[in-house]
Design a protein around this motif. Sequence first.
Motif, PDB file in Angstrom:
ATOM      1  N   PHE A   3      43.781  38.450  74.580  1.00 54.41           N
ATOM      2  CA  PHE A   3      42.531  37.743  74.370  1.00 54.41           C
ATOM      3  C   PHE A   3      42.807  36.258  74.492  1.00 54.41           C
ATOM      4  CE2 PHE A   3      42.106  41.742  72.157  1.00 54.41           C
ATOM      5  CZ  PHE A   3      40.892  42.197  72.643  1.00 54.41           C
ATOM      6  N   LYS A   4      41.958  35.580  75.231  1.00 53.72           N
ATOM      7  CA  LYS A   4      42.175  34.154  75.486  1.00 53.72           C
ATOM      8  C   LYS A   4      41.734  33.283  74.309  1.00 53.72           C
ATOM      9  CE  LYS A   4      41.883  34.703  80.408  1.00 53.72           C
ATOM     10  NZ  LYS A   4      40.965  35.328  81.295  1.00 53.72           N
ATOM     11  N   THR A   5      40.737  33.752  73.562  1.00 59.36           N
ATOM     12  CA  THR A   5      40.225  32.965  72.438  1.00 59.36           C
ATOM     13  C   THR A   5      39.988  33.874  71.234  1.00 59.36           C
ATOM     14  OG1 THR A   5      37.886  33.296  72.977  1.00 59.36           O
ATOM     15  CG2 THR A   5      38.997  31.412  74.027  1.00 59.36           C
ATOM     16  N   ILE A   6      39.897  33.246  70.088  1.00 59.84           N
ATOM     17  CA  ILE A   6      39.566  33.971  68.854  1.00 59.84           C
ATOM     18  C   ILE A   6      38.153  34.550  68.958  1.00 59.84           C
ATOM     19  CG2 ILE A   6      39.139  33.720  66.373  1.00 59.84           C
ATOM     20  CD1 ILE A   6      42.083  33.735  67.060  1.00 59.84           C
ATOM     21  N   ASP A   7      37.244  33.799  69.562  1.00 61.45           N
ATOM     22  CA  ASP A   7      35.869  34.298  69.722  1.00 61.45           C
ATOM     23  C   ASP A   7      35.822  35.562  70.570  1.00 61.45           C
ATOM     24  OD1 ASP A   7      34.710  32.379  68.115  1.00 61.45           O
ATOM     25  OD2 ASP A   7      34.304  31.010  69.772  1.00 61.45           O
ATOM     26  N   GLU A   8      36.644  35.610  71.593  1.00 60.26           N
ATOM     27  CA  GLU A   8      36.719  36.802  72.440  1.00 60.26           C
ATOM     28  C   GLU A   8      37.232  37.994  71.625  1.00 60.26           C
ATOM     29  OE1 GLU A   8      39.184  38.180  76.397  1.00 60.26           O
ATOM     30  OE2 GLU A   8      38.814  36.035  76.133  1.00 60.26           O
ATOM     31  N   LEU A   9      38.216  37.749  70.799  1.00 61.41           N
ATOM     32  CA  LEU A   9      38.757  38.800  69.931  1.00 61.41           C
ATOM     33  C   LEU A   9      37.707  39.261  68.918  1.00 61.41           C
ATOM     34  CD1 LEU A   9      41.055  40.543  68.846  1.00 61.41           C
ATOM     35  CD2 LEU A   9      41.815  38.571  67.525  1.00 61.41           C
ATOM     36  N   LYS A  10      37.021  38.318  68.299  1.00 55.88           N
ATOM     37  CA  LYS A  10      35.969  38.664  67.333  1.00 55.88           C
ATOM     38  C   LYS A  10      34.886  39.513  67.991  1.00 55.88           C
ATOM     39  CE  LYS A  10      36.142  34.668  64.244  1.00 55.88           C
ATOM     40  NZ  LYS A  10      35.408  33.491  63.799  1.00 55.88           N
ATOM     41  N   GLN A  11      34.536  39.162  69.219  1.00 51.72           N
ATOM     42  CA  GLN A  11      33.525  39.912  69.956  1.00 51.72           C
ATOM     43  C   GLN A  11      33.975  41.360  70.162  1.00 51.72           C
ATOM     44  OE1 GLN A  11      30.620  38.480  70.466  1.00 51.72           O
ATOM     45  NE2 GLN A  11      29.760  40.293  71.408  1.00 51.72           N
ATOM     46  N   ARG A  12      35.257  41.521  70.428  1.00 51.29           N
ATOM     47  CA  ARG A  12      35.809  42.862  70.688  1.00 51.29           C
ATOM     48  C   ARG A  12      35.809  43.742  69.437  1.00 51.29           C
ATOM     49  NH1 ARG A  12      36.389  46.979  73.536  1.00 51.29           N
ATOM     50  NH2 ARG A  12      38.409  47.556  74.325  1.00 51.29           N
ATOM     51  N   VAL A  13      36.020  43.128  68.264  1.00 51.09           N
ATOM     52  CA  VAL A  13      36.059  43.915  67.022  1.00 51.09           C
ATOM     53  C   VAL A  13      34.721  43.885  66.269  1.00 51.09           C
ATOM     54  CG1 VAL A  13      38.561  43.658  66.762  1.00 51.09           C
ATOM     55  CG2 VAL A  13      37.034  42.034  65.613  1.00 51.09           C
ATOM     56  N   LYS A  14      33.710  43.287  66.873  1.00 49.54           N
ATOM     57  CA  LYS A  14      32.401  43.168  66.240  1.00 49.54           C
ATOM     58  C   LYS A  14      31.837  44.510  65.739  1.00 49.54           C
ATOM     59  CE  LYS A  14      28.826  40.112  67.310  1.00 49.54           C
ATOM     60  NZ  LYS A  14      27.890  39.546  68.287  1.00 49.54           N
ATOM     61  N   PRO A  15      31.933  45.600  66.504  1.00 54.41           N
ATOM     62  CA  PRO A  15      31.421  46.873  65.979  1.00 54.41           C
ATOM     63  C   PRO A  15      32.105  47.284  64.671  1.00 54.41           C
ATOM     64  CG  PRO A  15      31.747  47.042  68.338  1.00 54.41           C
ATOM     65  CD  PRO A  15      32.358  45.737  67.908  1.00 54.41           C
ATOM     66  N   ALA A  16      33.399  47.066  64.556  1.00 62.11           N
ATOM     67  CA  ALA A  16      34.114  47.405  63.320  1.00 62.11           C
ATOM     68  C   ALA A  16      33.662  46.501  62.179  1.00 62.11           C
ATOM     69  CB  ALA A  16      35.627  47.291  63.530  1.00 62.11           C
ATOM     70  N   LEU A  17      33.464  45.211  62.463  1.00 54.82           N
ATOM     71  CA  LEU A  17      32.993  44.285  61.431  1.00 54.82           C
ATOM     72  C   LEU A  17      31.611  44.693  60.917  1.00 54.82           C
ATOM     73  CD1 LEU A  17      34.121  40.883  62.975  1.00 54.82           C
ATOM     74  CD2 LEU A  17      34.962  41.878  60.834  1.00 54.82           C
ATOM     75  N   TYR A  18      30.719  45.072  61.829  1.00 56.93           N
ATOM     76  CA  TYR A  18      29.375  45.487  61.404  1.00 56.93           C
ATOM     77  C   TYR A  18      29.398  46.820  60.667  1.00 56.93           C
ATOM     78  CZ  TYR A  18      26.884  41.593  63.400  1.00 56.93           C
ATOM     79  OH  TYR A  18      26.403  40.332  63.642  1.00 56.93           O
ATOM     80  N   SER A  19      30.280  47.708  61.064  1.00 59.48           N
ATOM     81  CA  SER A  19      30.427  48.968  60.349  1.00 59.48           C
ATOM     82  C   SER A  19      30.881  48.708  58.916  1.00 59.48           C
ATOM     83  CB  SER A  19      31.431  49.866  61.072  1.00 59.48           C
ATOM     84  OG  SER A  19      31.630  51.061  60.358  1.00 59.48           O
TER      85      SER A  19
END
Length: 91
Positions: A3-19
């Motif tokens: 992942f190039k940025t932290i935001d890109e990483l956060k976007q990728r794990v967003k479903p887990a965060l919302y769960s």
Amino acid sequence: MEFKTIDELKQRVKPALYSKLNEIHALGYKIVSTKDIWDYLVKYKWNNKKNIELNELVSDILYENNYSIYSYVLEEIKKKKDSFDKETDVL
């Protein structure tokens, strides 16, 4: 996976965060946000780790103790309130 940025990483794990957020809200801890979950894990779980795999991040999000996250949020609120109270005492 890189992942190039932290935001890109956060976007990728967003479903887990919302769960996780839905799980925490179902317990009545409505003041918790996805940002709080992320900040808690960065501070207490991932602070000294290097090269964490995506599956480990998702697992950490999903299996972290809900009350620990809630307690962290309450402590952060208390710190902000105490800081505000100190500032207003000066005025």
